[in-house]
Design a protein around this motif. Structure first.
Motif, PDB file in Angstrom:
ATOM      1  N   ARG A 273       0.959   9.081  11.161  1.00  0.00           N
ATOM      2  CA  ARG A 273       1.274   8.358  10.094  1.00  0.00           C
ATOM      3  C   ARG A 273       0.023   7.655   9.548  1.00  0.00           C
ATOM      4  NH1 ARG A 273       6.025   4.457   9.144  1.00  0.00           N
ATOM      5  NH2 ARG A 273       7.131   6.472   9.030  1.00  0.00           N
ATOM      6  N   ILE A 274      -0.430   7.752   8.570  1.00  0.00           N
ATOM      7  CA  ILE A 274      -1.757   7.174   7.813  1.00  0.00           C
ATOM      8  C   ILE A 274      -1.570   6.115   6.827  1.00  0.00           C
ATOM      9  CG2 ILE A 274      -4.029   7.555   6.663  1.00  0.00           C
ATOM     10  CD1 ILE A 274      -4.278  10.317   7.856  1.00  0.00           C
ATOM     11  N   TYR A 275      -2.056   5.005   7.102  1.00  0.00           N
ATOM     12  CA  TYR A 275      -1.705   3.959   6.002  1.00  0.00           C
ATOM     13  C   TYR A 275      -2.951   3.782   5.166  1.00  0.00           C
ATOM     14  CZ  TYR A 275       2.565   2.084   8.928  1.00  0.00           C
ATOM     15  OH  TYR A 275       3.419   2.193   9.529  1.00  0.00           O
ATOM     16  N   GLY A 276      -2.542   3.361   3.985  1.00  0.00           N
ATOM     17  CA  GLY A 276      -3.646   2.914   3.196  1.00  0.00           C
ATOM     18  C   GLY A 276      -3.335   2.025   1.975  1.00  0.00           C
ATOM     19  N   THR A 277      -4.119   1.597   1.275  1.00  0.00           N
ATOM     20  CA  THR A 277      -3.763   0.566  -0.047  1.00  0.00           C
ATOM     21  C   THR A 277      -4.710   1.145  -1.131  1.00  0.00           C
ATOM     22  OG1 THR A 277      -3.448  -1.568  -0.422  1.00  0.00           O
ATOM     23  CG2 THR A 277      -5.424  -1.190   0.870  1.00  0.00           C
ATOM     24  N   ALA A 278      -4.260   0.446  -2.288  1.00  0.00           N
ATOM     25  CA  ALA A 278      -5.022   1.057  -3.409  1.00  0.00           C
ATOM     26  C   ALA A 278      -4.888  -0.412  -4.321  1.00  0.00           C
ATOM     27  CB  ALA A 278      -4.504   2.092  -4.060  1.00  0.00           C
ATOM     28  N   PHE A 279      -5.987  -0.509  -5.235  1.00  0.00           N
ATOM     29  CA  PHE A 279      -6.028  -1.673  -6.110  1.00  0.00           C
ATOM     30  C   PHE A 279      -6.703  -1.289  -7.297  1.00  0.00           C
ATOM     31  CE2 PHE A 279      -5.092  -3.884  -2.302  1.00  0.00           C
ATOM     32  CZ  PHE A 279      -4.430  -5.091  -2.521  1.00  0.00           C
ATOM     33  N   PRO A 280      -6.593  -1.810  -8.545  1.00  0.00           N
ATOM     34  CA  PRO A 280      -7.154  -1.354  -9.779  1.00  0.00           C
ATOM     35  C   PRO A 280      -8.785  -1.692  -9.654  1.00  0.00           C
ATOM     36  CG  PRO A 280      -5.683  -3.073 -10.230  1.00  0.00           C
ATOM     37  CD  PRO A 280      -5.283  -2.637  -8.851  1.00  0.00           C
TER      38      PRO A 280
ATOM     39  N   ASP B 216       2.836  16.187  10.182  1.00  0.00           N
ATOM     40  CA  ASP B 216       3.068  16.886  11.457  1.00  0.00           C
ATOM     41  C   ASP B 216       1.817  17.606  12.113  1.00  0.00           C
ATOM     42  OD1 ASP B 216       3.903  18.159  13.753  1.00  0.00           O
ATOM     43  OD2 ASP B 216       5.822  19.234  12.808  1.00  0.00           O
ATOM     44  N   THR B 217       0.822  17.106  13.024  1.00  0.00           N
ATOM     45  CA  THR B 217      -0.075  17.860  13.487  1.00  0.00           C
ATOM     46  C   THR B 217      -0.325  17.391  14.824  1.00  0.00           C
ATOM     47  OG1 THR B 217      -2.556  17.706  13.290  1.00  0.00           O
ATOM     48  CG2 THR B 217      -1.285  15.762  12.517  1.00  0.00           C
ATOM     49  N   ASP B 218      -0.910  18.320  15.509  1.00  0.00           N
ATOM     50  CA  ASP B 218      -1.205  18.201  17.008  1.00  0.00           C
ATOM     51  C   ASP B 218      -2.709  17.205  17.097  1.00  0.00           C
ATOM     52  OD1 ASP B 218       0.598  19.740  17.847  1.00  0.00           O
ATOM     53  OD2 ASP B 218      -0.642  21.461  17.850  1.00  0.00           O
ATOM     54  N   LYS B 219      -2.950  16.760  16.081  1.00  0.00           N
ATOM     55  CA  LYS B 219      -4.429  15.763  15.972  1.00  0.00           C
ATOM     56  C   LYS B 219      -3.997  14.690  15.762  1.00  0.00           C
ATOM     57  CE  LYS B 219      -8.604  15.296  13.331  1.00  0.00           C
ATOM     58  NZ  LYS B 219      -9.597  15.396  14.601  1.00  0.00           N
ATOM     59  N   ASN B 220      -4.649  13.566  16.691  1.00  0.00           N
ATOM     60  CA  ASN B 220      -4.674  12.202  16.443  1.00  0.00           C
ATOM     61  C   ASN B 220      -5.601  11.751  15.662  1.00  0.00           C
ATOM     62  OD1 ASN B 220      -2.184  11.730  18.053  1.00  0.00           O
ATOM     63  ND2 ASN B 220      -3.487  11.878  20.064  1.00  0.00           N
ATOM     64  N   PHE B 221      -5.235  11.022  14.376  1.00  0.00           N
ATOM     65  CA  PHE B 221      -6.371  10.786  13.416  1.00  0.00           C
ATOM     66  C   PHE B 221      -7.083   9.591  14.269  1.00  0.00           C
ATOM     67  CE2 PHE B 221      -3.349  13.169  10.508  1.00  0.00           C
ATOM     68  CZ  PHE B 221      -4.220  13.835  10.059  1.00  0.00           C
ATOM     69  N   ALA B 222      -8.327   9.799  14.206  1.00  0.00           N
ATOM     70  CA  ALA B 222      -9.175   8.687  14.682  1.00  0.00           C
ATOM     71  C   ALA B 222      -9.887   7.809  13.698  1.00  0.00           C
ATOM     72  CB  ALA B 222     -10.307   9.099  15.658  1.00  0.00           C
TER      73      ALA B 222
ATOM     74  N   GLY C  99       0.935  -1.296   0.242  1.00  0.00           N
ATOM     75  CA  GLY C  99       0.250   0.079  -0.108  1.00  0.00           C
ATOM     76  C   GLY C  99       0.920   1.265  -0.050  1.00  0.00           C
ATOM     77  N   PHE C 100       0.650   2.136   0.703  1.00  0.00           N
ATOM     78  CA  PHE C 100       1.037   3.401   0.929  1.00  0.00           C
ATOM     79  C   PHE C 100       0.911   3.924   2.432  1.00  0.00           C
ATOM     80  CE2 PHE C 100      -3.094   4.281  -0.677  1.00  0.00           C
ATOM     81  CZ  PHE C 100      -3.523   5.245   0.316  1.00  0.00           C
ATOM     82  N   TYR C 101       1.866   5.092   2.651  1.00  0.00           N
ATOM     83  CA  TYR C 101       1.516   5.860   3.831  1.00  0.00           C
ATOM     84  C   TYR C 101       1.790   7.236   3.503  1.00  0.00           C
ATOM     85  CZ  TYR C 101       6.371   5.570   5.493  1.00  0.00           C
ATOM     86  OH  TYR C 101       7.654   5.747   5.652  1.00  0.00           O
ATOM     87  N   TYR C 102       1.279   8.150   4.584  1.00  0.00           N
ATOM     88  CA  TYR C 102       1.868   9.506   4.464  1.00  0.00           C
ATOM     89  C   TYR C 102       2.265   9.936   5.868  1.00  0.00           C
ATOM     90  CZ  TYR C 102       3.427  13.718   1.728  1.00  0.00           C
ATOM     91  OH  TYR C 102       4.124  14.699   1.335  1.00  0.00           O
TER      92      TYR C 102
END
Length: 645
Positions: A216-223, A107-113, A101-104
């Motif tokens: 860090r946000i992880y994701g994946t992608a498919f065709p 830098d943020t004070d927010k914790n992504f829920a 997959g991928f990640y990005y």
């Protein structure tokens, strides 16, 4: 006209300036639709890249690694654009494509829920529908820094400043979003078809715990959506096998905050499995001519300075004492080699003494970064099946082959031989300061090792820069259930430490020579091996490895004495057995034993007691019915003896 050599070896002529996409269209409409990027003379480029000279060209689809990386790298940019739209003050770090997959990093004070990820995913879908073009452009170094300063992106500025002078600095623009990136990407966001965000976690900038913690946000992608759904289903199944979860549920290990990160506690069942493995390894090594050593867990810094570990490995060591106060500084050992070499040096050896094969069950200590540690896979204290073979140059190939034969035997016995890949790890001549020895020695020993690997017909990949500081190595790699690859077993050819530590032997001509040394593990780190086995077998280990191989389930109190008699028969034959004498219904006892993944459950009632028998339920084969107790004992003893899987 230019000549283009295609993947199948055919040659085609085209007008200079033709794009990769136009080449694909000239071959077939189907290929043009499937093509995601092109590999030009070994380098992956976007489809709009113009071909101006003769070259080789491979058109890459999602089936190709280069195509998948371009596809998922584009998805990471879409993720960054979506986050920037929703949270404009976020600072961008890095966002690579990875194997699944991928990640990005942000830098943020927010914790992504989880609810944030759902909203970001919807914004990504909007960007994909907008079908925004990705346009590459470059800037000179000073302009690139100024450009990122204006955008308030400090991490990008840091990355630009580290690039060598004269390096091309490229950016990709998609609508109102611009990112520093080397590429390659798809031509537009609309080419993405199925994207999903998987999780969010903290990650130190550049993996260094001294740096700021990013999100860090992880994701994946498919065709295809169907491929994405299949992947998510597999991932859910993998989570059920995750050793970090399952190992705790089965009471094999635990961790305690008061003890610290990377210091797992093996509970009685986990300790029993490791004990079984250690006995198996030590007995097999002895059978193959290894001699056992037992060496200290620490040493003065003098030893590590002599071996070179102080100069090349100090940051990974736990130190006791303070050099600045002129105290005697000790260090917990990160490896056993210099200790065993001191044993070798206690007397002068003849060539007739060699090879000498030292083996030791070694507890080691490595100062892993807190962000790198995970369950039993990466820890700060661990035990390893360590060995060092001291041999003449003429013996090197045979001894190396013997080591590989031992390792393959171990992997086949454990049932993991089909789950591994091989990596030939070489030095990096551009970073000579990382290593000891000169270039000629390195190239010579690497050529020897490559020849040995080829003679062994090992299917390996070469990896520059992954060698130990004293020699090249064969790394045996295994992926965990989440696709993360780790080295589980390693074999290293050492041409340098013998000279540093003045290890010699007297050859046939009565001259003193430095031997070759093979550093090796036969089963690797026991903790990591346990983690692999938990995931491999989903906790249902082969009977010979199980911490409890049979559980006896008496129906009522009057059956307890006979149950204990059968248990003693099994213990006398070395079988690990428990008796469940709780005042519970038999169905409940059976379900609990099944949850514990016990290989055999032996139910005892009146008939069994009268006939000196047991009613056998097998984890693998179901209800086997009643059989004489002696018959079952013979059956399970044979299964354990042969280490049947």
């Amino acid at each position: 006209m230019i000549k283009i050599t295609l993947k199948d070896g055919s040659n085609k002529e085209y007008q200079s300036g033709i794009t990769i996409k136009e080449v694909a269209e000239s071959i077939s409409a189907g290929l043009a639709r499937a093509a995601l990027a092109g590999e030009v003379d070994g380098k992956v480029k976007e489809l709009d890249f113009k071909l101006n000279n003769d070259c080789s060209l491979s058109l890459l689809t999602f089936a190709d690694e280069g195509g998948r990386l371009a596809y998922r790298h584009t998805a990471s940019h879409v993720l960054a654009q979506a986050v920037k739209r929703m949270f404009p003050n976020v600072k961008l770090a890095i966002g690579p494509a990875i194997e699944n997959g991928f990640y990005y990093d942000f830098d943020t004070d927010k914790n992504f829920a989880p609810e944030d990820l759902a909203k970001i995913e919807k914004e990504m879908e909007k960007i994909i529908k907008e079908d925004i073009s990705l346009e590459r452009f470059t800037l000179p170094r000073d302009e690139a820094i100024k450009f990122m300063e204006e955008k308030g992106e400090p991490y990008k500025i840091e990355l630009i400043k580290e690039l060598p002078e004269g390096e091309e600095i490229s950016f990709y623009k998609q609508g109102d979003f611009v990112d520093l990136c080397a590429g390659p990407h798809l031509l537009s966001t609309g080419k993405l078809k199925a994207v999903k965000l998987m999780s969010a976690a903290g990650a130190y900038w550049r993996g260094n715990e001294k740096n700021k913690m990013l999100q860090r946000i992880y994701g994946t992608a498919f065709p295809k959506k169907s491929e994405l759904e299949e992947y998510v289903t597999k991932l859910e199944e993998a989570k059920k096998r995750d050793h970090n979860k399952l190992g705790r549920e089965l009471e094999l290990f635990t961790t305690v905050e008061e003890i610290g990160q990377g210091l797992p506690l093996l509970m009685p069942k986990g300790a029993r499995i490791v004990q079984t493995l250690q006995r198996f390894v030590e007995d097999e090594e002895e059978r193959r001519g290894y001699v056992l050593t037992k060496t200290p867990l620490m040493a003065k810094s003098d030893l590590y300075k002599l071996s070179g570990h102080w100069q090349h490995y100090k940051d990974g060591m736990f130190l006791l004492g303070d050099e600045e106060k002129d105290e005697e500084v000790m260090a917990l050992r990160p490896m056993t080699c210099p200790f065993q070499f001191m044993i070798y040096n206690t007397k002068l050896h003849s060539y007739r003494d060699l090879p000498i094969r030292y083996g030791e069950t070694s507890t080691l200590f490595r100062n892993e970064a807190s962000g790198e540690m995970h369950g039993l896979i990466r820890v700060r204290q661990f035990t390893i099946s360590e060995g060092h073979l001291v041999c003449t140059p003429e013996q090197l190939e045979d001894e190396f082959k013997g080591v590989v034969d031992l390792i393959k035997f171990m992997m086949e016995t454990l049932g993991i031989q089909d789950d591994v890949t091989y990596r030939f790890s070489k030095w990096d001549p551009k970073n000579k300061e990382k290593y000891i020895g000169n270039e000629e020695d390195w190239e010579n020993v690497q050529d020897q090792m490559r020849t040995i690997l080829d003679h062994l017909k090992i299917d390996y990949k070469e990896a520059e820069g992954e060698a130990a500081f004293y020699g090249p190595k064969l790394d045996i790699q295994c992926k965990n259930v989440h696709g993360k690859e780790d080295t589980i077993i390693t074999v290293q050819v050492d041409f340098a430490l013998a000279e540093r530590l003045n290890m010699v032997y007297v050859d046939k001509n009565n001259e003193k020579k430095h031997p070759y040394i093979i550093h090796r593990t036969s089963i690797g780190c026991y903790e990591r091996t346990l983690a692999i086995l938990i995931e491999k077998y989903a906790g249902a280990f082969p009977t010979w490895l199980c911490p409890v191989q049979a559980k006896i389930l008496p129906l009522v109190d009057k059956h307890h004495d006979f149950a204990q008699k059968v248990a003693q028969m099994l213990r006398d034959k070395g079988v690990k057995v428990e008796v469940d004498t709780r005042n519970e219904k038999i169905g409940y006892k059976i379900r609990e034993a099944q949850m514990e993944k016990i290989p055999y459950m032996l139910v005892i009632g009146d008939k069994e007691m009268e006939n000196n028998a047991v009613s056998v339920r097998s984890r693998k084969d179901g209800d086997l019915g009643a059989m004489p107790a002696e018959q079952f004992v013979d059956r399970i003893v044979e299964e354990i003896r042969t280490r049947a899987k």
